[in-house]
Write a protein that holds these residues in place. Sequence first.
Motif, PDB file in Angstrom:
ATOM      1  N   THR A  28      -2.105 -38.112  72.670  1.00 17.37           N
ATOM      2  CA  THR A  28      -2.924 -36.964  72.292  1.00 17.37           C
ATOM      3  C   THR A  28      -3.342 -36.137  73.507  1.00 17.37           C
ATOM      4  OG1 THR A  28      -5.064 -38.050  72.585  1.00 17.37           O
ATOM      5  CG2 THR A  28      -3.954 -38.393  70.468  1.00 17.37           C
ATOM      6  N   GLU A  29      -4.001 -35.041  73.204  1.00 14.60           N
ATOM      7  CA  GLU A  29      -4.587 -34.200  74.250  1.00 14.60           C
ATOM      8  C   GLU A  29      -5.608 -34.984  75.073  1.00 14.60           C
ATOM      9  OE1 GLU A  29      -6.325 -30.936  72.198  1.00 14.60           O
ATOM     10  OE2 GLU A  29      -4.423 -29.855  72.016  1.00 14.60           O
ATOM     11  N   GLY A  30      -6.203 -35.979  74.460  1.00 15.97           N
ATOM     12  CA  GLY A  30      -7.144 -36.808  75.204  1.00 15.97           C
ATOM     13  C   GLY A  30      -6.439 -37.573  76.314  1.00 15.97           C
ATOM     14  N   ASP A  31      -5.246 -38.066  76.021  1.00 15.52           N
ATOM     15  CA  ASP A  31      -4.473 -38.782  77.037  1.00 15.52           C
ATOM     16  C   ASP A  31      -4.073 -37.835  78.165  1.00 15.52           C
ATOM     17  OD1 ASP A  31      -4.490 -41.177  75.492  1.00 15.52           O
ATOM     18  OD2 ASP A  31      -2.910 -40.334  74.244  1.00 15.52           O
ATOM     19  N   SER A  33      -5.725 -35.202  79.193  1.00 17.29           N
ATOM     20  CA  SER A  33      -6.896 -34.940  80.038  1.00 17.29           C
ATOM     21  C   SER A  33      -7.161 -36.113  80.970  1.00 17.29           C
ATOM     22  CB  SER A  33      -8.135 -34.699  79.175  1.00 17.29           C
ATOM     23  OG  SER A  33      -7.986 -33.511  78.444  1.00 17.29           O
ATOM     24  N   LEU A  34      -7.077 -37.323  80.430  1.00 20.01           N
ATOM     25  CA  LEU A  34      -7.307 -38.484  81.281  1.00 20.01           C
ATOM     26  C   LEU A  34      -6.259 -38.571  82.374  1.00 20.01           C
ATOM     27  CD1 LEU A  34      -8.628 -41.198  78.894  1.00 20.01           C
ATOM     28  CD2 LEU A  34      -9.363 -40.913  81.245  1.00 20.01           C
ATOM     29  N   THR A  36      -4.696 -36.139  83.767  1.00 22.18           N
ATOM     30  CA  THR A  36      -5.058 -35.133  84.772  1.00 22.18           C
ATOM     31  C   THR A  36      -6.204 -35.649  85.642  1.00 22.18           C
ATOM     32  OG1 THR A  36      -4.385 -33.388  83.264  1.00 22.18           O
ATOM     33  CG2 THR A  36      -5.783 -32.737  85.107  1.00 22.18           C
ATOM     34  N   ALA A  37      -7.194 -36.256  85.007  1.00 20.12           N
ATOM     35  CA  ALA A  37      -8.353 -36.756  85.754  1.00 20.12           C
ATOM     36  C   ALA A  37      -7.970 -37.917  86.674  1.00 20.12           C
ATOM     37  CB  ALA A  37      -9.454 -37.191  84.796  1.00 20.12           C
ATOM     38  N   LEU A  38      -6.972 -38.683  86.293  1.00 23.27           N
ATOM     39  CA  LEU A  38      -6.579 -39.826  87.109  1.00 23.27           C
ATOM     40  C   LEU A  38      -5.731 -39.423  88.312  1.00 23.27           C
ATOM     41  CD1 LEU A  38      -5.851 -42.337  84.218  1.00 23.27           C
ATOM     42  CD2 LEU A  38      -7.545 -42.670  86.032  1.00 23.27           C
ATOM     43  N   GLY A  40      -4.699 -35.722  88.991  1.00 24.21           N
ATOM     44  CA  GLY A  40      -4.856 -34.349  89.469  1.00 24.21           C
ATOM     45  C   GLY A  40      -3.574 -33.539  89.462  1.00 24.21           C
ATOM     46  N   SER A  41      -2.635 -33.911  88.610  1.00 24.56           N
ATOM     47  CA  SER A  41      -1.339 -33.222  88.560  1.00 24.56           C
ATOM     48  C   SER A  41      -1.527 -31.735  88.258  1.00 24.56           C
ATOM     49  CB  SER A  41      -0.476 -33.886  87.502  1.00 24.56           C
ATOM     50  OG  SER A  41       0.834 -33.382  87.571  1.00 24.56           O
ATOM     51  N   SER A  47       0.481 -28.334  82.202  1.00 27.93           N
ATOM     52  CA  SER A  47      -0.939 -27.986  82.238  1.00 27.93           C
ATOM     53  C   SER A  47      -1.309 -26.874  81.259  1.00 27.93           C
ATOM     54  CB  SER A  47      -1.304 -27.547  83.665  1.00 27.93           C
ATOM     55  OG  SER A  47      -2.644 -27.144  83.764  1.00 27.93           O
ATOM     56  N   LEU A 224      -5.427 -47.353  79.600  1.00 25.34           N
ATOM     57  CA  LEU A 224      -4.969 -46.183  78.834  1.00 25.34           C
ATOM     58  C   LEU A 224      -3.539 -46.407  78.351  1.00 25.34           C
ATOM     59  CD1 LEU A 224      -5.667 -43.232  77.955  1.00 25.34           C
ATOM     60  CD2 LEU A 224      -4.508 -42.488  80.047  1.00 25.34           C
TER      61      LEU A 224
ATOM     62  N   GLY B  30      -9.916 -33.145  74.917  1.00 25.88           N
ATOM     63  CA  GLY B  30      -9.883 -34.245  75.877  1.00 25.88           C
ATOM     64  C   GLY B  30     -10.754 -33.935  77.083  1.00 25.88           C
ATOM     65  N   LEU B  34     -14.124 -36.007  78.432  1.00 23.47           N
ATOM     66  CA  LEU B  34     -14.289 -36.461  79.812  1.00 23.47           C
ATOM     67  C   LEU B  34     -15.536 -35.861  80.432  1.00 23.47           C
ATOM     68  CD1 LEU B  34     -10.706 -36.721  81.174  1.00 23.47           C
ATOM     69  CD2 LEU B  34     -12.562 -38.251  81.794  1.00 23.47           C
ATOM     70  N   LEU B 220     -12.550 -38.473  89.631  1.00 20.52           N
ATOM     71  CA  LEU B 220     -12.040 -38.115  88.306  1.00 20.52           C
ATOM     72  C   LEU B 220     -12.421 -36.678  87.966  1.00 20.52           C
ATOM     73  CD1 LEU B 220     -12.933 -41.360  86.275  1.00 20.52           C
ATOM     74  CD2 LEU B 220     -10.615 -40.539  86.716  1.00 20.52           C
ATOM     75  N   ARG B 223     -10.466 -34.039  90.093  1.00 17.60           N
ATOM     76  CA  ARG B 223      -9.057 -33.970  89.655  1.00 17.60           C
ATOM     77  C   ARG B 223      -8.948 -33.332  88.278  1.00 17.60           C
ATOM     78  NH1 ARG B 223      -8.056 -39.614  92.264  1.00 17.60           N
ATOM     79  NH2 ARG B 223      -9.140 -40.227  90.369  1.00 17.60           N
TER      80      ARG B 223
ATOM     81  N   GLY C  30     -10.174 -36.939  72.142  1.00 13.06           N
ATOM     82  CA  GLY C  30     -10.553 -37.186  73.530  1.00 13.06           C
ATOM     83  C   GLY C  30     -11.399 -38.444  73.651  1.00 13.06           C
ATOM     84  N   SER C  33      -9.145 -41.493  73.348  1.00 11.08           N
ATOM     85  CA  SER C  33      -8.414 -41.803  74.579  1.00 11.08           C
ATOM     86  C   SER C  33      -9.325 -42.476  75.593  1.00 11.08           C
ATOM     87  CB  SER C  33      -7.851 -40.524  75.198  1.00 11.08           C
ATOM     88  OG  SER C  33      -6.865 -39.983  74.359  1.00 11.08           O
TER      89      SER C  33
END
Lengths: 348, 348, 348
Positions: A28-31, A33-34, A36-38, A40-41, A47, A224, B30, B34, B220, B223, C30, C33
Motif C-alpha cells: 500500500t501507500e503506507g508501505d 511512505s515507510l 521513503t522514511a527508512l 530517503g529514496s 515518488s 515491514l 501513509g 508517519l 525517519l 528522510r 498508513g 503499514s
Amino acid sequence: MSKSRDGNFFEDFKLGQVMEHATPRTVTEGDVSLYTALYGSRFAVQSSDAFAKAIGYRRSPIDDVLVFHIVFGKTVPDVSLNAVANLGYAECRFLKPVYPGDTLSATSEVVGLRENSNRESGVVYVRSTGRDQEGAPVLEFVRWVMVRKRDKSAPAPEGYVPQLEKAVDAKALGAALPPLDTAAYSNALSGNSRRWDDYEVGEKIDHLDGMTIEEAEHQLAARLYQNNSRVHFNQHQQGQGRFGRRLVYGGHIISLARALSFNGLENAFHVAGINAGRHVSPTFAGDTVYAWSEVLEKVRLDRPDAGALRLRLVALKDKAAASFALKTGDQYDPAVLLDLDLWVLMPL
Amino acid sequence: MSKSRDGNFFEDFKLGQVMEHATPRTVTEGDVSLYTALYGSRFAVQSSDAFAKAIGYRRSPIDDVLVFHIVFGKTVPDVSLNAVANLGYAECRFLKPVYPGDTLSATSEVVGLRENSNRESGVVYVRSTGRDQEGAPVLEFVRWVMVRKRDKSAPAPEGYVPQLEKAVDAKALGAALPPLDTAAYSNALSGNSRRWDDYEVGEKIDHLDGMTIEEAEHQLAARLYQNNSRVHFNQHQQGQGRFGRRLVYGGHIISLARALSFNGLENAFHVAGINAGRHVSPTFAGDTVYAWSEVLEKVRLDRPDAGALRLRLVALKDKAAASFALKTGDQYDPAVLLDLDLWVLMPL
Amino acid sequence: MSKSRDGNFFEDFKLGQVMEHATPRTVTEGDVSLYTALYGSRFAVQSSDAFAKAIGYRRSPIDDVLVFHIVFGKTVPDVSLNAVANLGYAECRFLKPVYPGDTLSATSEVVGLRENSNRESGVVYVRSTGRDQEGAPVLEFVRWVMVRKRDKSAPAPEGYVPQLEKAVDAKALGAALPPLDTAAYSNALSGNSRRWDDYEVGEKIDHLDGMTIEEAEHQLAARLYQNNSRVHFNQHQQGQGRFGRRLVYGGHIISLARALSFNGLENAFHVAGINAGRHVSPTFAGDTVYAWSEVLEKVRLDRPDAGALRLRLVALKDKAAASFALKTGDQYDPAVLLDLDLWVLMPL
C-alpha cells in the motif's frame, strides 16, 4: 508436540520440492511512505504519481527493491530460519510493475542442495517467485543459503549444484518497464539531465553521502517485510552469540546503497535485474553506510525508450566512497559490506 | 568528471536565478500516519475525515507543517547542501489545502545574496514556492541560509539584501482555509470549547508535555521529507565535526513544538503563515523538547468563520515550559531551541 | 488561568459521568503499514486484501489490537493522564470490523470509584466504547486505573465497585467476524493447517521468538495511537522518577506478544474479546519480549464457520518462553510482563 515451528533444517529439503509461502501481503501507500522514511529514496518515478503517469505508468510503481524485500520476507520462515549465512543471489528479474493495492505472494522451488563436508550444515538453492493477486509473476530470483542440520547424523538429501547464469541476459530485461514517453520525462524534476548515453563503461561514481543505521530502523524495516529471521530482533539471544549484537537484514544495506546511488544515477529509476550479490560483512546498528557504483556494461535494448546499464554497487562501512574500496588481490577491503551486480534501466 | 553532485556553493548563486527542484512527491495517507507517529499531533481536522468534512473540507487536509517540510526538503539539494546555518524564515503563507493524492513540487528564486566579510561564505536568500499537480501554489516562503564558498578567492555574486516584511499581513491569510461551518465544529471532539474570542494578547500558555528525541525518529522524519542534508544522517562524518553528533533537522523541532501546542491551543488547527523563525540552538538526540506559546496579536479577518492569532511558539530543551524561558536582555536562555512567530487561524 | 489541561484527578470523577473524548481518528492503510513495521504481524487476513475478500471480508480489516489502541488512546487525556497504574481490563468485546477509511471516536462512562485508604489516590473504573463514523460501536471494554488526587484533603466521590464478568460469555463473541467461507481459507497462505479442532484445553505453546524494544519504536507506537501519557515520552522528567526511564505503553507489549503468537496460532486471526489482563511489571527499552500461550477453554459457537479458544497469553522479559514461566505460588515470576486472558476465533 509443539504447535510452533522453528523452520526447516538442511535435511528437511528435497530437490524439486515446491513451497507455497505463507502470508500474502497487500502493498500500500503506507508501505511506500515507510520505505521513503527508512531510506530517503528520491527517484521521481517512484515518488510522484504525476511524474509516473506522464511517462507511461498507471501511477507510481512500488520501488523494485521493496518488492524484492516483501517477496524475500515470505520465503524466510520456510527457507532460511535456520540459515547460518545468506550466500548469494542470481538470475533475479523484475517482471511486472507492482502498484499500491496489489497483493503479493511467493513460492520457492528447491533447485540445488549440497551438504557441507563437516556434515553440520548444507547449502540450499531456491528459485523464488513473487506473484500478484492475478497470479502473474512480478519477480523471480535464485538465492542460496547455508542451513544448519537438525541432526548431524541425518542422511543428507540428494546433492545437486545448479548451473546459474553469470548474469541475466540483457534481452530478458525490461518486462516491468512500460513503454516510456521519454519526451515527457522531465530532467529538471528527475534531478539530472544525464541519461543512458551519458554513462561509460568503466566509470566509477562516488555517491558521496553516508547514512548511520539505528536499531529501530532496521527492525522496523525487516518487520515491514514480515521477515522473521531471529538474528535481526533478539538482543537477549544475539548478545550471547558470535557477534554479541543483532544483525542488520542484508536487504537493508541494498536499499540504503540504492537510495544513496540516486546522487549520480538520478535517472536509473528501475532495477530490472540482479546478476549476483554478496553480503561481504555483517552490518550492525551504528555503522555508517556509504556507496559507490561502477558501470560494468552498457546494452542497448530492443526498444526505443530505454537502455540498460550493468552496475557494480558497493556499500562500505565507516569509509567514504571516494576511496572506491573493493579488494586487495582476492581479499575484500574490510570496509566492504555489499558487492552487488545489477541491471538498471535508464531513459534514452 | 564526477557524476554525483555536492550542491551549490555561495559563488554558484545569481540574483534572480530560478531553480526548479527535483523529485516531485505525491503526499499520501501513509505520510499522514508517519507524521502522526513522529509527533503525536491531535488536531481533529487533520486527524478525522469525518470531522473535516463536517466543517467544510473535502476530507482531512495534510498538516500544514508537513507540507512545509516536503517543500523545504526539495529545496535542500540546490539551496542548502553546503549551508553552515539555516538563519531565518519570513513571508511564509499557506495558500491552498493539500490532500492525500496531491503531488507537490517546488521552485526557488534567489532574492538576495550577501558575502560575509571573511569571504569564506555568504548569505543566500531564496523565495520558495510549493505547487500541486495543477501548478497551483500551496505554499510560499522566504528563507536565508549561510552557504560556504567552494573557493575563498572566487568573486562574490552581486550583493543584495531583500526587504522582507516583519510579519505577514493578516489580510493575506486564510487562502488555505475553506469556509467553515462553525456550528458543525464539535468542541467535544476537538478537545476544547475555547475559540478565537477566548484568547487574549499577552497571555502565555505552558503546553506542559515534553518529548525526548531519538536518532531513529529524526532520521525517519528528515528522510520522509526527502531532505538529504548530510548533517542529519552521518555519524561517521559528524563525529569528527564541531558537535561530534548528528544535528536534528530544525523542522523536526517545529513539528514537535506544534504538536505539543495542541494542549492549550486545541482549536488552532491551521497554521496560515510564518512571520519569522529562528533555530536558536542545535538539537541532538536525547534532548527533551518542551514548548510554550504567547499570544502576540489578534486579528479579526474579513470572514465570518475564523480569526487569526499571532503566536510566539518557543521550544525549550530539558527545561519545563512553565519557566516561559526566552531571553535575558538580548541573550537567549540557553534552553531555547526555537523562537517561531506564526499566524494560526481559529474558528469563531 | 492556564489554557492547557493536565487531566482529571480522582476527585474530578463522578459515578455515571459520561465523557466524549477528543480527536476522532480516520484509520488508514498508513496505520496498517506502521503497525506491521512495529510488530511484524503475519496473520493473512489482516495482511492481504485478496485473502480477506476470498473468505468474506470486504477487504483486510484493521487488526483488532490496533483498534483497541486507538480507542484506548482517546481515553487517556480524560481518564488516565494522572494515573499511577493501569490496573486491569475486563468485558472487552470487538463488535464490528473496522476498515481503512473508517473514523473512530470514543466515549467513556465512569462505572466505579473507590478511594484508597491513604486518601492520596483512588481507583477509577470506566466503560469505554469506540464507535465508527456511523456511530456503530466497534469495541467496548472496561478498564480500571489508580488515579492520583490533586488534593489529599478533597472529599472523595461516592464510592462504588462494579461487578465485572470473570470472562466474556462466549455467546456474545463474534459480532466482528463476518460469515466465513472456510473452504476458501487457504492453509498454505495462512501458514498452517491447524484449525480450531486441532487445539486442546491445557496445551501450552512456546511462540519461540523474541523481540527487543527500542525507545524510538514504543514512542512511535504510542504517538500513532495519539496516546499522550507522559510517562512514555519524557526522559527529562522520567529520569528523575521512580524508574529513571521512560515506561513502555502496556499495549505495546500486548501487540508484541500477539504478533509473536502467530507462530503456533497462525489461524487465530481474530481477537474477539479480552476477559482480563494485567501488566505485571513495567517494560523498558532494551527489554526482549518473548511470549507463550495456554489454551484455557474451547467453545463451539452458534455458527458453522468458526470456534472460540480462550487463551492465556503471557509475555516474558529476557527469558525464553520455553520456560512457560508464570507464577510460583501466588507470586508472579519476575520475568512476567503481561498476563492476558483473551478469546480468539479460529475457522473450523
